[in-house]
Design an enzyme around this catalytic site. Structure first.
Site, PDB file in Angstrom:
ATOM      1  N   ILE A  14      -0.035   1.243 -20.195  1.00 31.98           N
ATOM      2  CA  ILE A  14       0.875   2.976 -20.675  1.00 31.98           C
ATOM      3  C   ILE A  14       0.769   3.617 -19.834  1.00 31.98           C
ATOM      4  CG2 ILE A  14      -1.694   1.814 -22.654  1.00 31.98           C
ATOM      5  CD1 ILE A  14      -3.050   4.068 -21.150  1.00 31.98           C
ATOM      6  N   GLU A  92       3.545   7.302   8.973  1.00 28.15           N
ATOM      7  CA  GLU A  92       3.154   8.392   8.266  1.00 28.15           C
ATOM      8  C   GLU A  92       2.745   9.573   9.700  1.00 28.15           C
ATOM      9  OE1 GLU A  92       2.608   9.773   5.156  1.00 28.15           O
ATOM     10  OE2 GLU A  92       3.572   7.813   4.572  1.00 28.15           O
ATOM     11  N   PRO A 114     -13.723   3.670  -7.179  1.00 24.43           N
ATOM     12  CA  PRO A 114     -13.672   1.928  -7.438  1.00 24.43           C
ATOM     13  C   PRO A 114     -14.102   2.082  -9.698  1.00 24.43           C
ATOM     14  CG  PRO A 114     -15.800   2.369  -6.430  1.00 24.43           C
ATOM     15  CD  PRO A 114     -14.709   3.101  -5.884  1.00 24.43           C
ATOM     16  N   GLU A 140      10.899  14.789   0.600  1.00 23.06           N
ATOM     17  CA  GLU A 140      11.467  15.481   0.251  1.00 23.06           C
ATOM     18  C   GLU A 140      10.643  16.822  -0.639  1.00 23.06           C
ATOM     19  OE1 GLU A 140      13.647  14.599  -3.517  1.00 23.06           O
ATOM     20  OE2 GLU A 140      15.156  14.162  -1.791  1.00 23.06           O
TER      21      GLU A 140
END
Length: 183
Positions: A14, A92, A114, A140
């Protein structure tokens, strides 16, 4: 655990966003009745417990819109499609802190929520840190302040709710346990 499974009867996406998608599922419960589940699909993430040579924890302060405040966290980020977690962790770490590491060890992986999401975070320990002269840039739309704390300072941040997320609290408790085991 047998007998607890829920059979998916129907699944409809959805919402599909930049990071997550939301699926509405009709399921058959173990007792034969039916129910609905709202499931968030996430590509997974990494988090890095980065320790300097003088045993300080490298953290980033970041504004979190969902919380409407800043919190201090271990460096972390989303896996790109098909990306290996260790490569993502190195990327990262560099993007968020300008550090690269000599050693990187997978400590654990866990699901964040979960009950409604499939996000898994792979937690790494990074040591042998050195600052890169020309590090990869942050995304950014990402802005962070770098902090380096002792374990005692990090524990105080937890008490003050400056550190307030599960992955970072896990990191602090992991380091606290390691310290206790090696005394």
């Amino acid at each position: 655990m047998t007998g607890l499974e829920e059979k998916t009867l129907k699944s409809e996406e959805i919402f599909s966003g930049k990071v997550i998608s939301l699926h509405l599922q009709d399921v058959e419960l173990p007792n034969g009745k039916q129910s609905k589940r709202e499931i968030i699909k996430h590509p997974g993430a990494v988090a890095i417990i980065a320790l300097t040579d003088d045993n300080k924890i490298v953290l980033v302060e970041q504004y979190r819109k969902a919380l409407e405040r800043t919190i201090v966290e271990i460096p972390a980020g989303k896996l790109e499609k098909g990306e290996e977690p260790a490569l993502c962790a190195r990327r990262e770490l560099e993007e968020e802190t300008s550090y690269e590491c000599e050693s990187l060890e997978l400590l654990t992986s866990f699901y964040t929520s979960p009950g409604f999401a499939d996000e898994i975070i792979h937690v790494f320990l990074a040591k042998g840190l050195t600052k890169k002269e020309n590090p990869a840039a942050l995304d950014e739309d990402e802005f962070v302040n770098l902090e380096e704390l002792t374990l005692e300072e990090a524990l105080q941040y937890v008490k003050e709710q400056k550190i307030y997320d599960a992955k970072t609290i896990y990191a602090v408790q992991y380091l606290q346990l390691q310290e206790a085991l090696h005394k």
